[in-house]
Design an enzyme around this catalytic site. Structure first.
Site, PDB file in Angstrom:
ATOM      1  CG  ASP A  21     -65.913 106.726   9.968  1.00  0.00           C
ATOM      2  OD1 ASP A  21     -65.190 107.370   9.171  1.00  0.00           O
ATOM      3  OD2 ASP A  21     -65.755 105.511  10.203  1.00  0.00           O
ATOM      4  CG  ASN A  69     -58.217 110.798  11.402  1.00  0.00           C
ATOM      5  OD1 ASN A  69     -59.184 111.302  11.962  1.00  0.00           O
ATOM      6  ND2 ASN A  69     -58.268 109.555  10.924  1.00  0.00           N
TER       7      ASN A  69
END
Ligand code: IPE
Ligand code: IPE
Ligand code: MG
Length: 234
Positions: A21, A69
């Site tokens: 991330d 996502n």
């Protein structure tokens, strides 16, 4: 500790999983578009696969794209898919040479035919390798994974299943649970990653953004793991 003094880890977790991330913030700090962060993130993924291979890690699982996502801007999602298609195609010969096997975890039906073909070709090309198993979680969500397992069990009319039976229906059926789960970028959450499999994993959180998570940072995470005492409730 300065990088030069970073000790090569002695205790190597058999299975490392990583929530990669912070690509967007890495780019924002450089006044670059998010796509530049994703490109740097992909290049770093390649480096970390190499390092894990050299260290003798048996299983490396990375969270590359979550079920959630898909809700991002169409442009960003399309860029990520193009990057996956070109990046994986270029990385394939090196993975073949380095004896890496590939597993894909997630609902791949959401990708278009071109991407699915490319991914199938990568798995097929690497299927006779015998070294590190690289699992890429793509269009992956832990809840979705558990639900698809339950639905398959219901379809098959199974009843009274135990833990051992259940795990065979997860995407990770043939690999052991993760020992160490690393999350970069300072977020202290799991964001739907390996919900079932992480029951006894050791977590390591770092503020370092994914594109900056280099070999020294990897060693730091593994050395931290090596100092922990795992008890599994005993
Ligand atoms: C991780 O980086 C990559 C994906 C989730 C695809 P992000 O894109 O989440 O970057 P941040 O968290 O916005 O910095
Ligand atoms: C988790 O990161 C998913 C991946 C790294 C692929 P996100 O950026 O999507 O997670 P949140 O939104 O911060 O929880
Ligand atoms: Mg993020």
């Amino acid at each position: 500790m300065p990088a030069a003094q970073m000790k090569k880890p002695e205790v190597i977790p058999p299975h490392i999983a990583i929530i990669m991330d912070g690509n967007g913030r890495w780019a924002a700090r450089r006044m670059l578009p998010r796509s530049a962060g994703h490109k740097a993130g992909f290049d770093n993924f390649v480096s970390i696969v190499r390092e894990c291979g050299k260290l003798g890690v048996s299983y490396l699982t990375v969270y590359a794209f979550s079920t959630e996502n898909w809700q991002r801007d169409k442009q960003e999602v399309e860029y990520l898919i193009r990057l996956m298609n070109s990046g994986m195609t270029s990385f394939l010969p090196e993975m073949k040479k380095n004896n890496i096997r590939l597993k894909l975890c997630g609902d791949l039906s959401r990708f278009d035919e071109q991407s699915r073909k490319m991914l199938d070709n990568c798995v097929e090309t690497l299927k006779d390798n015998t070294g590190m198993v690289l699992s890429i979680c793509l269009s992956y969500g832990g809840r979705q994974e558990i639900l698809q397992a339950v639905n398959r069990l219901l379809d098959e009319g199974k009843k009274n299943i135990n833990e051992e039976d259940f795990r065979k229906y997860l995407y990770t059926a043939d690999i052991p649970d993760p020992d160490l789960i690393i999350r970069t970028s300072g977020e202290i959450r799991i964001s739907n990653f390996l919900l079932w499999q992480s029951a006894y994993a050791e977590y390591y959180f770092t503020d370092v953004l994914w594109p900056d998570f280099n070999k020294e940072e990897l060693y730091r995470a593994i050395n931290d793991y090596g100092r922990r005492s795992r008890r599994f409730g005993k």
